[in-house]
Design a protein around this motif. Structure first.
Motif, PDB file in Angstrom:
ATOM      1  N   LEU A 176       0.858  -1.165   0.000  1.00 64.05           N
ATOM      2  CA  LEU A 176       0.000   0.000   0.000  1.00 64.05           C
ATOM      3  C   LEU A 176       0.901   1.223   0.000  1.00 64.05           C
ATOM      4  CD1 LEU A 176      -2.906   1.179   0.464  1.00 64.05           C
ATOM      5  CD2 LEU A 176      -2.365   1.110   2.896  1.00 64.05           C
ATOM      6  N   ARG A 177       0.639   2.182  -0.877  1.00 68.73           N
ATOM      7  CA  ARG A 177       1.421   3.418  -0.891  1.00 68.73           C
ATOM      8  C   ARG A 177       0.786   4.414   0.059  1.00 68.73           C
ATOM      9  NH1 ARG A 177       2.706   4.684  -7.198  1.00 68.73           N
ATOM     10  NH2 ARG A 177       4.139   2.942  -7.505  1.00 68.73           N
ATOM     11  N   MET A 178       1.633   5.069   0.857  1.00 69.74           N
ATOM     12  CA  MET A 178       1.142   6.031   1.844  1.00 69.74           C
ATOM     13  C   MET A 178       2.005   7.275   1.833  1.00 69.74           C
ATOM     14  SD  MET A 178       0.396   3.721   5.189  1.00 69.74           S
ATOM     15  CE  MET A 178      -0.519   5.035   5.952  1.00 69.74           C
ATOM     16  N   LYS A 179       1.381   8.389   2.166  1.00 73.80           N
ATOM     17  CA  LYS A 179       2.088   9.639   2.438  1.00 73.80           C
ATOM     18  C   LYS A 179       1.698  10.065   3.842  1.00 73.80           C
ATOM     19  CE  LYS A 179       3.080  12.103  -1.741  1.00 73.80           C
ATOM     20  NZ  LYS A 179       2.994  13.413  -2.398  1.00 73.80           N
ATOM     21  N   VAL A 180       2.630  10.623   4.580  1.00 72.08           N
ATOM     22  CA  VAL A 180       2.343  11.164   5.911  1.00 72.08           C
ATOM     23  C   VAL A 180       2.891  12.584   5.977  1.00 72.08           C
ATOM     24  CG1 VAL A 180       2.282   8.922   7.082  1.00 72.08           C
ATOM     25  CG2 VAL A 180       4.424  10.140   6.912  1.00 72.08           C
ATOM     26  N   ASP A 181       2.307  13.386   6.855  1.00 74.72           N
ATOM     27  CA  ASP A 181       2.724  14.776   6.991  1.00 74.72           C
ATOM     28  C   ASP A 181       3.968  14.943   7.848  1.00 74.72           C
ATOM     29  OD1 ASP A 181       0.657  15.693   5.405  1.00 74.72           O
ATOM     30  OD2 ASP A 181      -0.698  15.916   7.089  1.00 74.72           O
ATOM     31  N   GLY A 182       4.388  13.898   8.526  1.00 70.82           N
ATOM     32  CA  GLY A 182       5.576  13.965   9.362  1.00 70.82           C
ATOM     33  C   GLY A 182       5.714  12.687  10.158  1.00 70.82           C
ATOM     34  N   GLY A 183       6.868  12.493  10.723  1.00 66.63           N
ATOM     35  CA  GLY A 183       7.118  11.309  11.526  1.00 66.63           C
ATOM     36  C   GLY A 183       7.831  10.232  10.733  1.00 66.63           C
ATOM     37  N   THR A 184       7.975   9.077  11.354  1.00 62.83           N
ATOM     38  CA  THR A 184       8.671   7.942  10.767  1.00 62.83           C
ATOM     39  C   THR A 184       7.761   6.726  10.799  1.00 62.83           C
ATOM     40  OG1 THR A 184      10.793   8.787  11.555  1.00 62.83           O
ATOM     41  CG2 THR A 184      10.717   6.463  10.957  1.00 62.83           C
ATOM     42  N   LEU A 185       7.617   6.066   9.661  1.00 64.74           N
ATOM     43  CA  LEU A 185       6.863   4.818   9.589  1.00 64.74           C
ATOM     44  C   LEU A 185       7.828   3.654   9.744  1.00 64.74           C
ATOM     45  CD1 LEU A 185       4.422   5.516   6.627  1.00 64.74           C
ATOM     46  CD2 LEU A 185       3.867   5.397   9.055  1.00 64.74           C
ATOM     47  N   ARG A 186       7.412   2.670  10.543  1.00 65.25           N
ATOM     48  CA  ARG A 186       8.242   1.487  10.788  1.00 65.25           C
ATOM     49  C   ARG A 186       7.421   0.218  10.624  1.00 65.25           C
ATOM     50  NH1 ARG A 186      13.031   2.512  13.170  1.00 65.25           N
ATOM     51  NH2 ARG A 186      13.333   4.600  13.995  1.00 65.25           N
ATOM     52  N   GLN A 187       8.082  -0.803  10.104  1.00 69.01           N
ATOM     53  CA  GLN A 187       7.524  -2.153  10.048  1.00 69.01           C
ATOM     54  C   GLN A 187       8.611  -3.122  10.457  1.00 69.01           C
ATOM     55  OE1 GLN A 187       5.675  -2.467   6.009  1.00 69.01           O
ATOM     56  NE2 GLN A 187       3.916  -3.114   7.227  1.00 69.01           N
ATOM     57  N   GLY A 188       8.262  -4.048  11.320  1.00 62.38           N
ATOM     58  CA  GLY A 188       9.237  -5.041  11.760  1.00 62.38           C
ATOM     59  C   GLY A 188      10.451  -4.425  12.424  1.00 62.38           C
ATOM     60  N   GLY A 189      10.288  -3.262  13.069  1.00 61.41           N
ATOM     61  CA  GLY A 189      11.388  -2.609  13.762  1.00 61.41           C
ATOM     62  C   GLY A 189      12.301  -1.783  12.883  1.00 61.41           C
ATOM     63  N   SER A 190      12.045  -1.766  11.570  1.00 61.07           N
ATOM     64  CA  SER A 190      12.892  -1.001  10.651  1.00 61.07           C
ATOM     65  C   SER A 190      12.109   0.163  10.057  1.00 61.07           C
ATOM     66  CB  SER A 190      13.375  -1.885   9.502  1.00 61.07           C
ATOM     67  OG  SER A 190      14.169  -2.937   9.993  1.00 61.07           O
ATOM     68  N   ALA A 191      12.789   1.310   9.925  1.00 63.86           N
ATOM     69  CA  ALA A 191      12.167   2.477   9.306  1.00 63.86           C
ATOM     70  C   ALA A 191      11.965   2.214   7.818  1.00 63.86           C
ATOM     71  CB  ALA A 191      13.038   3.711   9.510  1.00 63.86           C
ATOM     72  N   LEU A 192      10.817   2.635   7.305  1.00 66.80           N
ATOM     73  CA  LEU A 192      10.549   2.513   5.878  1.00 66.80           C
ATOM     74  C   LEU A 192      11.182   3.690   5.144  1.00 66.80           C
ATOM     75  CD1 LEU A 192       6.775   1.496   5.911  1.00 66.80           C
ATOM     76  CD2 LEU A 192       8.774   0.010   5.761  1.00 66.80           C
ATOM     77  N   ALA A 193      11.646   3.429   3.940  1.00 68.77           N
ATOM     78  CA  ALA A 193      12.264   4.478   3.122  1.00 68.77           C
ATOM     79  C   ALA A 193      11.238   5.066   2.164  1.00 68.77           C
ATOM     80  CB  ALA A 193      13.422   3.884   2.326  1.00 68.77           C
ATOM     81  N   TRP A 194      11.387   6.343   1.845  1.00 63.87           N
ATOM     82  CA  TRP A 194      10.548   6.987   0.836  1.00 63.87           C
ATOM     83  C   TRP A 194      10.922   6.444  -0.525  1.00 63.87           C
ATOM     84  CZ3 TRP A 194       8.610  12.482   1.105  1.00 63.87           C
ATOM     85  CH2 TRP A 194       8.494  12.924   2.412  1.00 63.87           C
ATOM     86  N   ASP A 195       9.952   6.391  -1.443  1.00 62.39           N
ATOM     87  CA  ASP A 195      10.324   6.111  -2.826  1.00 62.39           C
ATOM     88  C   ASP A 195      10.578   7.456  -3.516  1.00 62.39           C
ATOM     89  OD1 ASP A 195       7.909   7.225  -3.684  1.00 62.39           O
ATOM     90  OD2 ASP A 195       7.132   5.366  -4.507  1.00 62.39           O
ATOM     91  N   ASP A 196      10.904   7.465  -4.779  1.00 64.76           N
ATOM     92  CA  ASP A 196      11.263   8.689  -5.503  1.00 64.76           C
ATOM     93  C   ASP A 196      10.115   9.691  -5.609  1.00 64.76           C
ATOM     94  OD1 ASP A 196      13.793   7.680  -5.850  1.00 64.76           O
ATOM     95  OD2 ASP A 196      13.409   6.943  -7.879  1.00 64.76           O
ATOM     96  N   HIS A 197       8.883   9.249  -5.389  1.00 65.17           N
ATOM     97  CA  HIS A 197       7.711  10.119  -5.501  1.00 65.17           C
ATOM     98  C   HIS A 197       7.221  10.612  -4.147  1.00 65.17           C
ATOM     99  CE1 HIS A 197       7.552   9.129  -9.738  1.00 65.17           C
ATOM    100  NE2 HIS A 197       7.620   7.863  -9.412  1.00 65.17           N
ATOM    101  N   GLY A 198       7.954  10.311  -3.067  1.00 65.24           N
ATOM    102  CA  GLY A 198       7.568  10.777  -1.738  1.00 65.24           C
ATOM    103  C   GLY A 198       6.584   9.880  -1.018  1.00 65.24           C
ATOM    104  N   TYR A 199       6.413   8.665  -1.491  1.00 64.80           N
ATOM    105  CA  TYR A 199       5.524   7.701  -0.856  1.00 64.80           C
ATOM    106  C   TYR A 199       6.322   6.719  -0.002  1.00 64.80           C
ATOM    107  CZ  TYR A 199       1.922   8.969  -4.265  1.00 64.80           C
ATOM    108  OH  TYR A 199       1.005   9.646  -5.017  1.00 64.80           O
TER     109      TYR A 199
END
Length: 62
Positions: free
Chosen positions: A25-48
């Motif tokens: 699922l592609r997501m955008k957030v206004d701030g903060g850090t998204l994590r799954q399985g203890g690891s931070a998710l990286a942005w893709d080239d489009h900011g998702y």
């Protein structure tokens, strides 16, 4: 289901048995850090962020 612990918010879900594996699922957030399985998710080239549905949970931290 959404739960909050301190300033972290975690969403959990259970996929139906027939749901195909390997979907995101592609997501955008206004701030903060998204994590799954203890690891931070990286942005893709489009900011998702790409959230793996197979993981069953996602945490947003400030």
């Amino acid at each position: 289901m959404r739960t909050t612990s301190g300033s972290n918010t975690t969403w959990t879900w259970t996929l139906p048995a027939h749901f195909p594996p390997g979907k995101f699922l592609r997501m955008k957030v206004d701030g903060g850090t998204l994590r799954q399985g203890g690891s931070a998710l990286a942005w893709d080239d489009h900011g998702y962020y790409e959230v793996a549905l197979d993981a069953g949970s996602l945490t947003l931290s400030p």
